[in-house]
Write a protein that holds these residues in place. Structure first.
Motif, PDB file in Angstrom:
ATOM      1  N   VAL A 218       0.844  -1.199   0.000  1.00  0.00           N
ATOM      2  CA  VAL A 218       0.000   0.000   0.000  1.00  0.00           C
ATOM      3  C   VAL A 218       0.877   1.246   0.000  1.00  0.00           C
ATOM      4  N   TYR A 219       1.909   1.221   0.838  1.00  0.00           N
ATOM      5  CA  TYR A 219       2.846   2.347   0.925  1.00  0.00           C
ATOM      6  C   TYR A 219       3.477   2.642  -0.432  1.00  0.00           C
ATOM      7  N   GLU A 220       3.947   1.602  -1.124  1.00  0.00           N
ATOM      8  CA  GLU A 220       4.607   1.790  -2.416  1.00  0.00           C
ATOM      9  C   GLU A 220       3.650   2.398  -3.437  1.00  0.00           C
TER      10      GLU A 220
ATOM     11  N   GLN B 144      -0.814   2.285   8.722  1.00  0.00           N
ATOM     12  CA  GLN B 144       0.630   2.030   8.746  1.00  0.00           C
ATOM     13  C   GLN B 144       1.314   2.668   7.539  1.00  0.00           C
ATOM     14  N   ALA B 145       0.701   2.528   6.379  1.00  0.00           N
ATOM     15  CA  ALA B 145       1.277   3.100   5.157  1.00  0.00           C
ATOM     16  C   ALA B 145       1.276   4.623   5.216  1.00  0.00           C
ATOM     17  N   LEU B 146       0.171   5.205   5.674  1.00  0.00           N
ATOM     18  CA  LEU B 146       0.081   6.661   5.782  1.00  0.00           C
ATOM     19  C   LEU B 146       1.059   7.203   6.819  1.00  0.00           C
ATOM     20  N   SER B 147       1.214   6.461   7.912  1.00  0.00           N
ATOM     21  CA  SER B 147       2.135   6.883   8.968  1.00  0.00           C
ATOM     22  C   SER B 147       3.564   6.941   8.447  1.00  0.00           C
TER      23      SER B 147
ATOM     24  N   LEU C   9       3.574  13.497   3.573  1.00  0.00           N
ATOM     25  CA  LEU C   9       2.181  13.831   3.861  1.00  0.00           C
ATOM     26  C   LEU C   9       2.096  14.551   5.200  1.00  0.00           C
ATOM     27  N   GLU C  10       1.014  15.296   5.385  1.00  0.00           N
ATOM     28  CA  GLU C  10       0.745  15.905   6.687  1.00  0.00           C
ATOM     29  C   GLU C  10      -0.748  15.832   6.964  1.00  0.00           C
TER      30      GLU C  10
ATOM     31  N   GLU D 112      -9.517  18.207   8.975  1.00  0.00           N
ATOM     32  CA  GLU D 112      -9.532  18.500   7.535  1.00  0.00           C
ATOM     33  C   GLU D 112      -9.156  17.302   6.680  1.00  0.00           C
ATOM     34  N   GLY D 113      -8.192  16.504   7.151  1.00  0.00           N
ATOM     35  CA  GLY D 113      -7.766  15.349   6.372  1.00  0.00           C
ATOM     36  C   GLY D 113      -6.262  15.306   6.190  1.00  0.00           C
ATOM     37  N   THR D 114      -5.809  14.510   5.235  1.00  0.00           N
ATOM     38  CA  THR D 114      -4.380  14.333   4.968  1.00  0.00           C
ATOM     39  C   THR D 114      -4.026  14.972   3.637  1.00  0.00           C
TER      40      THR D 114
END
Length: 226
Positions: free
Chosen positions: A15-17, A53-56, A64-65, A70-72
């Protein structure tokens, strides 16, 4: 028979990739809001934990922030973000430490010469304080390495050249690991000796001598690794 065990691929890494590729390929641009966790769960057909986990990981890398309520969102992508990703996968043995030292010879020698013409009395004070701390931390490897790195970063900042400063900031974590590797291998005395010489030539605003001191400093460490 040349048969190797089958490696299981971590789902969150997949997912991260894919998410990272969206950023690299410009599908999601700086400032864009990416799909929510719920939407990503449905898109990838994976669990919420896997998506988180992927977003982290992407957030830790500075890609990303998350804005509360509001979201990412996509951050401006810099070379430094990719260097942070490389570091955990690099084992800095003698060969890789040697390559980093060769890189530093190219960058830091000329930077030291420039610093000698622009350094301030306050910069000199900070270098002397850093040297005293290095002497104090000789029996504490982590503190010593951090202070050694800090010493070189002060010189880089003394150039007042934004590109030199940025390059050093990008590779600082790799340099830190190399300093640790070298200090474990040859000890601290050689480094302390050349840091004293660097301070003296910088005090005199002697560009040629400062360049020579920095060259000898890094070259000596390189020779010790051979």
């Amino acid at each position: 028979m040349d048969i190797k065990p089958i490696k299981r691929i971590n789902i969150s890494d997949q997912v991260y990739e894919q998410l990272k590729n969206q950023l690299i390929n410009g599908v999601w641009k700086p400032g864009d809001k990416i799909p929510s966790e719920n939407e990503l769960v449905l898109l990838f057909d994976v669990s919420r934990v896997t998506v988180r986990q992927a977003l982290s990981k992407l957030t830790t890398l500075g890609l990303l922030e998350t804005k509360l309520g509001e979201g990412t969102f996509v951050k401006e992508i810099t070379p430094g973000a990719y260097m942070k990703e490389i570091i955990p996968y690099i084992y800095l043995n003698k060969d890789s430490a040697r390559e980093v030292l060769e890189f530093r010879l190219i960058i830091e020698v000329e930077a030291a010469g420039i610093a000698a013409t622009r350094i301030t009395d306050n910069d000199i004070f900070r270098l002397e304080r850093s040297l005293r701390r290095m002497e104090e931390y000789q029996n504490d490897l982590k503190k010593y390495v951090d202070e050694d790195l800090h010493f070189h970063m002060i010189i880089a900042k003394s150039t007042n050249n934004s590109l030199i400063i940025q390059v050093n900031n990008i590779v600082r974590d790799i340099i830190r690991e190399t300093i640790r590797n070298i200090t474990e291998e040859i000890g601290s005395e050689v480094g302390l000796k050349y840091h004293r010489l660097l301070i003296e030539s910088l005090k005199q605003r002697d560009s040629a001598r400062t360049k020579e001191n920095m060259r000898e400093h890094l070259q000596r460490a390189l020779e010790k690794l051979n």
